[in-house]
Design a protein around this motif. Sequence first.
Motif, PDB file in Angstrom:
ATOM      1  N   GLU A  85       0.830  -1.206   0.000  1.00 18.99           N
ATOM      2  CA  GLU A  85       0.000   0.000   0.000  1.00 18.99           C
ATOM      3  C   GLU A  85       0.866   1.258   0.000  1.00 18.99           C
ATOM      4  OE1 GLU A  85      -2.497  -0.294   3.457  1.00 18.99           O
ATOM      5  OE2 GLU A  85      -3.414  -2.154   2.698  1.00 18.99           O
ATOM      6  N   LYS A  86       1.926   1.221   0.792  1.00 15.25           N
ATOM      7  CA  LYS A  86       2.750   2.411   0.975  1.00 15.25           C
ATOM      8  C   LYS A  86       3.696   2.638  -0.209  1.00 15.25           C
ATOM      9  CE  LYS A  86       1.973   3.861   5.367  1.00 15.25           C
ATOM     10  NZ  LYS A  86       0.520   3.765   5.356  1.00 15.25           N
ATOM     11  N   ILE A  87       4.246   1.550  -0.718  1.00 18.09           N
ATOM     12  CA  ILE A  87       5.262   1.673  -1.757  1.00 18.09           C
ATOM     13  C   ILE A  87       4.668   1.252  -3.099  1.00 18.09           C
ATOM     14  CG2 ILE A  87       7.594   1.019  -2.477  1.00 18.09           C
ATOM     15  CD1 ILE A  87       7.546   2.304   0.278  1.00 18.09           C
ATOM     16  N   GLU A  88       4.580   2.183  -3.992  1.00 15.70           N
ATOM     17  CA  GLU A  88       4.024   1.887  -5.306  1.00 15.70           C
ATOM     18  C   GLU A  88       4.980   0.968  -6.063  1.00 15.70           C
ATOM     19  OE1 GLU A  88       2.593   4.375  -9.106  1.00 15.70           O
ATOM     20  OE2 GLU A  88       2.608   5.477  -7.198  1.00 15.70           O
ATOM     21  N   GLY A  89       4.462  -0.068  -6.694  1.00 17.34           N
ATOM     22  CA  GLY A  89       5.304  -0.954  -7.486  1.00 17.34           C
ATOM     23  C   GLY A  89       5.937  -2.076  -6.695  1.00 17.34           C
ATOM     24  N   PHE A  90       5.681  -2.129  -5.385  1.00 16.22           N
ATOM     25  CA  PHE A  90       6.229  -3.231  -4.585  1.00 16.22           C
ATOM     26  C   PHE A  90       5.485  -4.523  -4.929  1.00 16.22           C
ATOM     27  CE2 PHE A  90       6.226  -5.914  -0.788  1.00 16.22           C
ATOM     28  CZ  PHE A  90       7.584  -6.041  -0.582  1.00 16.22           C
ATOM     29  N   PRO A  91       6.216  -5.558  -5.335  1.00 16.07           N
ATOM     30  CA  PRO A  91       5.534  -6.775  -5.809  1.00 16.07           C
ATOM     31  C   PRO A  91       5.056  -7.652  -4.650  1.00 16.07           C
ATOM     32  CG  PRO A  91       7.908  -7.046  -5.990  1.00 16.07           C
ATOM     33  CD  PRO A  91       7.682  -5.678  -5.402  1.00 16.07           C
ATOM     34  N   ALA A  92       4.042  -7.181  -3.926  1.00 14.74           N
ATOM     35  CA  ALA A  92       3.591  -7.896  -2.721  1.00 14.74           C
ATOM     36  C   ALA A  92       3.157  -9.319  -3.053  1.00 14.74           C
ATOM     37  CB  ALA A  92       2.451  -7.135  -2.060  1.00 14.74           C
ATOM     38  N   GLY A  93       2.386  -9.462  -4.143  1.00 14.19           N
ATOM     39  CA  GLY A  93       1.897 -10.794  -4.511  1.00 14.19           C
ATOM     40  C   GLY A  93       3.031 -11.748  -4.808  1.00 14.19           C
ATOM     41  N   GLU A  94       3.999 -11.217  -5.581  1.00 21.06           N
ATOM     42  CA  GLU A  94       5.166 -12.030  -5.947  1.00 21.06           C
ATOM     43  C   GLU A  94       5.920 -12.503  -4.707  1.00 21.06           C
ATOM     44  OE1 GLU A  94       8.323 -13.591  -8.279  1.00 21.06           O
ATOM     45  OE2 GLU A  94       6.224 -13.063  -8.740  1.00 21.06           O
ATOM     46  N   VAL A  95       6.148 -11.555  -3.783  1.00 20.96           N
ATOM     47  CA  VAL A  95       6.896 -11.891  -2.572  1.00 20.96           C
ATOM     48  C   VAL A  95       6.105 -12.897  -1.734  1.00 20.96           C
ATOM     49  CG1 VAL A  95       7.898 -10.984  -0.449  1.00 20.96           C
ATOM     50  CG2 VAL A  95       8.065  -9.661  -2.552  1.00 20.96           C
ATOM     51  N   LEU A  96       4.787 -12.701  -1.686  1.00 20.40           N
ATOM     52  CA  LEU A  96       3.954 -13.599  -0.895  1.00 20.40           C
ATOM     53  C   LEU A  96       4.049 -15.031  -1.436  1.00 20.40           C
ATOM     54  CD1 LEU A  96       2.115 -13.616   1.500  1.00 20.40           C
ATOM     55  CD2 LEU A  96       0.167 -13.234  -0.009  1.00 20.40           C
ATOM     56  N   ARG A  97       4.095 -15.117  -2.763  1.00 22.37           N
ATOM     57  CA  ARG A  97       4.241 -16.443  -3.373  1.00 22.37           C
ATOM     58  C   ARG A  97       5.547 -17.092  -2.904  1.00 22.37           C
ATOM     59  NH1 ARG A  97       6.634 -18.535  -7.516  1.00 22.37           N
ATOM     60  NH2 ARG A  97       7.517 -16.568  -8.185  1.00 22.37           N
ATOM     61  N   GLN A  98       6.604 -16.270  -2.853  1.00 27.81           N
ATOM     62  CA  GLN A  98       7.888 -16.794  -2.376  1.00 27.81           C
ATOM     63  C   GLN A  98       7.818 -17.204  -0.910  1.00 27.81           C
ATOM     64  OE1 GLN A  98      10.129 -13.385  -3.707  1.00 27.81           O
ATOM     65  NE2 GLN A  98      11.511 -14.730  -4.838  1.00 27.81           N
ATOM     66  N   VAL A  99       7.072 -16.390  -0.136  1.00 22.71           N
ATOM     67  CA  VAL A  99       6.906 -16.719   1.289  1.00 22.71           C
ATOM     68  C   VAL A  99       6.297 -18.103   1.422  1.00 22.71           C
ATOM     69  CG1 VAL A  99       5.619 -16.185   3.378  1.00 22.71           C
ATOM     70  CG2 VAL A  99       6.741 -14.351   2.130  1.00 22.71           C
ATOM     71  N   LEU A 100       5.250 -18.365   0.636  1.00 20.05           N
ATOM     72  CA  LEU A 100       4.582 -19.655   0.717  1.00 20.05           C
ATOM     73  C   LEU A 100       5.525 -20.790   0.356  1.00 20.05           C
ATOM     74  CD1 LEU A 100       1.009 -18.912  -0.668  1.00 20.05           C
ATOM     75  CD2 LEU A 100       1.739 -19.268   1.689  1.00 20.05           C
ATOM     76  N   GLN A 101       6.350 -20.537  -0.688  1.00 19.54           N
ATOM     77  CA  GLN A 101       7.322 -21.565  -1.071  1.00 19.54           C
ATOM     78  C   GLN A 101       8.263 -21.879   0.084  1.00 19.54           C
ATOM     79  OE1 GLN A 101       9.398 -20.341  -4.557  1.00 19.54           O
ATOM     80  NE2 GLN A 101       7.792 -21.074  -5.940  1.00 19.54           N
ATOM     81  N   VAL A 102       8.760 -20.791   0.688  1.00 19.13           N
ATOM     82  CA  VAL A 102       9.702 -20.952   1.788  1.00 19.13           C
ATOM     83  C   VAL A 102       9.034 -21.693   2.947  1.00 19.13           C
ATOM     84  CG1 VAL A 102      10.984 -19.711   3.565  1.00 19.13           C
ATOM     85  CG2 VAL A 102      11.093 -18.952   1.197  1.00 19.13           C
ATOM     86  N   ALA A 103       7.782 -21.296   3.260  1.00 15.30           N
ATOM     87  CA  ALA A 103       7.071 -21.913   4.379  1.00 15.30           C
ATOM     88  C   ALA A 103       6.829 -23.387   4.098  1.00 15.30           C
ATOM     89  CB  ALA A 103       5.751 -21.192   4.613  1.00 15.30           C
ATOM     90  N   ASP A 104       6.478 -23.677   2.854  1.00 11.78           N
ATOM     91  CA  ASP A 104       6.258 -25.058   2.432  1.00 11.78           C
ATOM     92  C   ASP A 104       7.495 -25.894   2.711  1.00 11.78           C
ATOM     93  OD1 ASP A 104       4.010 -26.178   1.527  1.00 11.78           O
ATOM     94  OD2 ASP A 104       4.553 -26.164  -0.598  1.00 11.78           O
TER      95      ASP A 104
END
Lengths: 141, 234
Positions: free
Chosen positions: B71-90
């Motif tokens: 929300e704060k930073i325009e262009g921050f790939p939140a979805g992309e990073v979240l996908r990576q988070v899930l991979q890492v958590a997996d």
Amino acid sequence: MRDIKMEDYDMLVKINDERDIVVARQMVKDFAKRMGFSLADITKISTAVSELARNIFRYAGSGFIYIRENTGEEKEIEIAAVDKGPGIENVEAAVEAGFTTSKGSLGLGLSGVRRLMDSFFIESEVNRGTVVIVTKRRRTF
Amino acid sequence: MKQKIVNNMDILLEELHKITGRKAKWEEFLVSFMESYDSDAYEKKMRDSLANLVEEFKLSDIARGLDRIGEKIEGFPAGEVLRQVLQVADHALEEKNMVIKELKEVLAELATPTIRIWKDVVVAPLIGTLDSERAQSMAERLLEFVADTRAKVVIVDVTGVPLIDTIVGGFLIEMFNAVKLLGCEVVITGIKPSIAHTLVKLGVDFNMVTVKRDLESGLRYAISITEKEGKGAV
């Protein structure tokens, strides 16, 4: 089907997987110990709970074990095993020794529970579930 | 975008602090994100710093935190990073499951020792609660051991078993029958009085084996029958 209400009981154990059987057994053991049952009776009661919890896990997948102390002329422990599983078609046959629907089982569970406890009540409806209520009196010598 | 993150760093960290109660890990994450963004090492760097986050915070909090950054930073790939988070958590979860599985195997071995106590005599003391998995692995190991040592008598001691219900009883009967098929006698010892009473009520019957009061008399009996056999052969 008999309605079992949580608030009427002192203790509740949810049976979801195999480890919960051990938990149920342990809790009822402590409960019976606090009520002052003899060691032989504690073993019988926890064995009965082990069988009931095993049946819930094996046939219904999940269900509940309720425990309470009944105080009357004689103290007694009451245990209700409740599930919303497939139910039992022929209840009379199911409580006979040697009856089983699963391979590799002795078929002594329910009949054994009946002999281990003082009173035994079972109600079951196909596709709606099963309720088993058992009690054991505390004998004072 | 990097400049934007640097400018808003303090505000961001304040917000993230509100969500997770900590900000040091988030700061590390943001710094390594800025350092590696658009570089070749991006994926790997992110994996390391995300692993740190996953270890520290709940996944739902991390998701909320990433949303806030987005929300704060325009262009921050939140979805992309979240996908990576899930991979890492997996990955982390998989590792944990592996550890649990290994521990279970270690426990099963620790809890069921098999001892060759005399010529042709094996002792298998059972300890603790038996679930179906442990019972299975124990039976397999005992049968192998009996076959390997060519034992003539197995003493199964149940002093350490707190309770025998129809499942454990049924498992024991199966195991006894299998051992007998190997041409080996079975002696069961150490049944407690309260368990004896319960077994009778349940109708579990160990009539296929010899029952002895305790390990001592079980061993005495086992030795006496193996010695008799030995003499007879000569």
